[in-house]
Each structure stands twice: as structure tokens, then as C-alpha cells.
Design a protein around this motif. Structure first.
Motif, PDB file in Angstrom:
ATOM      1  N   LYS A 113       0.570  -0.924  -0.405  1.00  0.00           N
ATOM      2  CA  LYS A 113      -0.128  -0.207   0.036  1.00  0.00           C
ATOM      3  C   LYS A 113       1.007   1.447  -0.092  1.00  0.00           C
ATOM      4  N   GLY A 114      -0.008   2.732  -0.985  1.00  0.00           N
ATOM      5  CA  GLY A 114       0.777   3.278  -0.643  1.00  0.00           C
ATOM      6  C   GLY A 114       2.253   4.214  -1.240  1.00  0.00           C
ATOM      7  N   LEU A 115       3.110   4.707  -0.249  1.00  0.00           N
ATOM      8  CA  LEU A 115       4.355   4.960  -0.867  1.00  0.00           C
ATOM      9  C   LEU A 115       5.668   3.950   0.121  1.00  0.00           C
ATOM     10  N   ALA A 116       4.822   3.234   0.775  1.00  0.00           N
ATOM     11  CA  ALA A 116       5.816   1.290   1.146  1.00  0.00           C
ATOM     12  C   ALA A 116       5.416   0.759  -0.273  1.00  0.00           C
ATOM     13  N   LYS A 117       4.464   0.679  -0.274  1.00  0.00           N
ATOM     14  CA  LYS A 117       4.048   0.074  -2.037  1.00  0.00           C
ATOM     15  C   LYS A 117       5.080   0.355  -3.230  1.00  0.00           C
ATOM     16  N   GLU A 118       5.912   1.468  -3.275  1.00  0.00           N
ATOM     17  CA  GLU A 118       6.330   2.096  -4.151  1.00  0.00           C
ATOM     18  C   GLU A 118       8.024   2.129  -4.178  1.00  0.00           C
ATOM     19  N   LEU A 119       7.890   2.363  -2.507  1.00  0.00           N
ATOM     20  CA  LEU A 119       9.284   1.481  -2.349  1.00  0.00           C
ATOM     21  C   LEU A 119       9.775   0.259  -2.388  1.00  0.00           C
ATOM     22  N   PHE A 120       9.166  -0.867  -1.780  1.00  0.00           N
ATOM     23  CA  PHE A 120       9.273  -1.837  -2.628  1.00  0.00           C
ATOM     24  C   PHE A 120       9.934  -2.515  -3.862  1.00  0.00           C
ATOM     25  N   LYS A 121       9.403  -1.248  -4.998  1.00  0.00           N
ATOM     26  CA  LYS A 121       9.498  -1.365  -6.773  1.00  0.00           C
ATOM     27  C   LYS A 121      11.073  -1.047  -6.004  1.00  0.00           C
ATOM     28  N   ILE A 122      11.114  -0.141  -5.386  1.00  0.00           N
ATOM     29  CA  ILE A 122      13.061   0.523  -5.966  1.00  0.00           C
ATOM     30  C   ILE A 122      13.869  -0.813  -5.060  1.00  0.00           C
ATOM     31  N   TYR A 123      13.982  -1.076  -3.934  1.00  0.00           N
ATOM     32  CA  TYR A 123      14.028  -1.763  -2.308  1.00  0.00           C
ATOM     33  C   TYR A 123      13.210  -3.162  -2.197  1.00  0.00           C
ATOM     34  N   VAL A 125      -4.210  19.186  -7.613  1.00  0.00           N
ATOM     35  CA  VAL A 125      -2.315  18.544  -8.568  1.00  0.00           C
ATOM     36  C   VAL A 125      -1.699  17.948  -7.619  1.00  0.00           C
ATOM     37  N   CYS A 126      -1.548  16.289  -7.735  1.00  0.00           N
ATOM     38  CA  CYS A 126      -0.741  15.291  -6.768  1.00  0.00           C
ATOM     39  C   CYS A 126       0.591  15.392  -7.407  1.00  0.00           C
ATOM     40  N   ILE A 127       0.814  15.179  -6.770  1.00  0.00           N
ATOM     41  CA  ILE A 127       2.203  14.052  -6.961  1.00  0.00           C
ATOM     42  C   ILE A 127       2.868  12.036  -7.452  1.00  0.00           C
ATOM     43  N   ASP A 128       3.282  12.275  -8.180  1.00  0.00           N
ATOM     44  CA  ASP A 128       2.629  10.885  -8.690  1.00  0.00           C
ATOM     45  C   ASP A 128       3.624   9.816  -7.512  1.00  0.00           C
ATOM     46  N   ILE A 129       2.629   9.517  -6.902  1.00  0.00           N
ATOM     47  CA  ILE A 129       3.327   8.323  -5.878  1.00  0.00           C
ATOM     48  C   ILE A 129       4.874   7.207  -5.655  1.00  0.00           C
ATOM     49  N   TYR A 130       4.759   7.056  -6.695  1.00  0.00           N
ATOM     50  CA  TYR A 130       6.296   6.649  -7.670  1.00  0.00           C
ATOM     51  C   TYR A 130       7.185   7.868  -7.955  1.00  0.00           C
ATOM     52  N   GLU A 131       7.175   8.580  -8.078  1.00  0.00           N
ATOM     53  CA  GLU A 131       8.497   9.564  -7.853  1.00  0.00           C
ATOM     54  C   GLU A 131       8.844  10.138  -6.537  1.00  0.00           C
ATOM     55  N   ALA A 132       7.861  10.141  -5.824  1.00  0.00           N
ATOM     56  CA  ALA A 132       8.465  10.370  -4.487  1.00  0.00           C
ATOM     57  C   ALA A 132       9.340   9.451  -4.030  1.00  0.00           C
ATOM     58  N   ALA A 133       8.248   8.457  -4.277  1.00  0.00           N
ATOM     59  CA  ALA A 133       9.721   7.305  -4.185  1.00  0.00           C
ATOM     60  C   ALA A 133      10.771   7.353  -4.123  1.00  0.00           C
ATOM     61  N   THR A 134      11.174   7.868  -5.527  1.00  0.00           N
ATOM     62  CA  THR A 134      11.779   8.039  -6.200  1.00  0.00           C
ATOM     63  C   THR A 134      13.430   8.996  -5.616  1.00  0.00           C
ATOM     64  N   TYR A 135      12.394   9.837  -4.817  1.00  0.00           N
ATOM     65  CA  TYR A 135      12.864  10.597  -4.138  1.00  0.00           C
ATOM     66  C   TYR A 135      13.720  10.637  -3.095  1.00  0.00           C
ATOM     67  N   VAL A 136      12.983   9.640  -2.377  1.00  0.00           N
ATOM     68  CA  VAL A 136      13.822   9.080  -1.050  1.00  0.00           C
ATOM     69  C   VAL A 136      14.977   8.443  -1.718  1.00  0.00           C
ATOM     70  N   LYS A 137      14.587   7.467  -2.847  1.00  0.00           N
ATOM     71  CA  LYS A 137      15.874   7.526  -3.608  1.00  0.00           C
ATOM     72  C   LYS A 137      17.205   7.688  -3.397  1.00  0.00           C
ATOM     73  N   TRP A 138      17.200   9.088  -3.973  1.00  0.00           N
ATOM     74  CA  TRP A 138      17.229  10.132  -4.030  1.00  0.00           C
ATOM     75  C   TRP A 138      18.507  10.478  -2.987  1.00  0.00           C
ATOM     76  N   LEU A 139      17.637  10.665  -2.104  1.00  0.00           N
ATOM     77  CA  LEU A 139      17.993  11.375  -0.588  1.00  0.00           C
ATOM     78  C   LEU A 139      19.606  10.212  -0.018  1.00  0.00           C
ATOM     79  N   ILE A 140      19.004   9.119  -0.145  1.00  0.00           N
ATOM     80  CA  ILE A 140      19.496   7.644   0.296  1.00  0.00           C
ATOM     81  C   ILE A 140      20.654   7.808  -0.176  1.00  0.00           C
ATOM     82  N   ASP A 141      20.919   7.900  -1.593  1.00  0.00           N
ATOM     83  CA  ASP A 141      22.251   7.908  -2.604  1.00  0.00           C
ATOM     84  C   ASP A 141      22.940   9.572  -2.556  1.00  0.00           C
ATOM     85  N   GLN A 142      23.135  10.212  -1.382  1.00  0.00           N
ATOM     86  CA  GLN A 142      23.820  11.831  -1.023  1.00  0.00           C
ATOM     87  C   GLN A 142      24.905  10.455  -1.413  1.00  0.00           C
TER      88      GLN A 142
END
Length: 181
Positions: free
Chosen positions: A11-21, A148-165
Motif C-alpha cells: 500500500k501507499g508509498l511503501a508499495k512504491e519503495l518496495f519496487k525500488i528496494y 494536482v498530486c505528486i505521482d507516488i512512484y516519483e515520491a519514492a524516487t526522491y527518497v532513493k535520491w536522498l539515500i544515494d547522496q
């Protein structure tokens, strides 16, 4: 890199984070973790000592997302564990209109406490703490049909970007809102 994430990976952002991680560990009621329970929060804090990244994603009621942050930070600091804690906030924390909506106060508390802890890690050996706040995400589009809402997968990619710094730089806080024009 070992990653621990709160939230149901279906569900939600966790679902999108699971796609990345896909190899991350996800904790939620569906996996046997009631994160609103103080004893469970203490177990999660001990478990976090085995991870490099902790994504504090679940929007828990009664300020428990902030309480979980406190517990993970405290246990990690006492163990001298170099973990990066990424808190998922909401841009509702920036608005100061009169409201009886507790969610806004809970997210403001998370923002305030994250800010305080993030400064500690700049000036002393302490876990790194970052807050990333999003405006309305696409999974709540039905609640806000004219927004207008932020695409939830796009939000997950910003979390990944933070972690990758780079580890020698610390990002204290980022706030993202979709343009409404």
C-alpha cells in the motif's frame, strides 16, 4: 546496504519503495508489527541496529511516528550505530491555519523533532536524520479531485535520491509540493 522501512509493502508509498528496494525489510501490522505499541517501537529500535537505513514511513496516530523516531535515534546513538533515518513527512506541517485535524499537528511535531535531531548529526557523532515532506500524493487523488498530486512512484524516487547522496553531506530537510497552476 540494508534498509528497514515502516509501512505495508502492498500500500501507499511503501508499495512504491518496495519496487525500488525489493530486498528491504518492511514492518507493519500486516507483518506482525503494531508500530503504535511502545514495546514494538522498542523492538524496532533494536532491530534497526542491524540496518544502514531506516525509513520512518508509516503515518502513525497519537504522535507515534515521532515517538518511533525518538526511540530509533536514541537506541542507535547509545549503540554508536551510524544509521541514516529518513522520516516521511507532509507539507501540511508548514501551514498554520486553525484546525482540529490532529494529523497536521503530528506531522508538525515530526518536522520539528527531525530538525532538532538532524542538527545533532552535523555537529557530533549521532545518527543522520533527514525529513522529506510531500504535498498530496497520487494515492489520495480521490480525496482531492481538484488538486494536482505528486505521482507516488516519483515520491519514492526522491527518497532513493536522498539515500544515494554522498555520506559526507547531510540533507536535513526537503519539502516538495506539486504546482497547482
Amino acid at each position: 546496504m540494508k534498509i528497514l522501512i515502516t509501512g505495508n509493502k502492498e500500500k501507499g508509498l511503501a508499495k512504491e519503495l518496495f519496487k525500488i528496494y525489493p530486498n528491504a525489510t518492511f514492518l507493519s501490522r500486516s507483518s506482525g508489527f503494531d508500530l503504535n505499541d511502545k514495546e514494538t517501537q522498542e523492538k524496532v529500535s533494536e532491530l534497526a541496529l542491524n540496518y544502514d537505513i531506516f525509513i520512518n514511513n508509516s503515518a502513525l496516530y497519537r504522535f507515534n511516528q515521532t515517538n518511533l523516531l525518538h526511540s530509533v535515534f536514541k537506541v542507535s546513538k547509545e549503540a554508536n550505530h551510524n544509521i541514516h533515518i529518513v522520516n516521511i513527512g507532509s507539507t501540511v506541517d508548514r501551514y498554520n491555519k486553525g484546525t482540529d485535524w490532529l494529523y497536521a499537528a503530528e506531522k508538525k511535531a515530526l518536522q520539528y523533532f527531525s530538525d532538532s535531531l538532524s542538527k545533532m548529526s552535523v555537529w557530533q557523532k549521532a545518527p543522520r536524520v533527514t525529513l522529506i515532506s510531500f504535498g498530496s500524493l497520487s494515492n489520495v487523488q480521490e480525496k482531492h479531485p481538484d488538486r494536482v498530486c505528486i505521482d507516488i512512484y516519483e515520491a519514492a524516487t526522491y527518497v532513493k535520491w536522498l539515500i544515494d547522496q554522498p555520506k559526507h553531506l547531510h540533507i536535513n530537510e526537503i519539502s516538495l509540493d506539486p504546482l497547482q497552476i
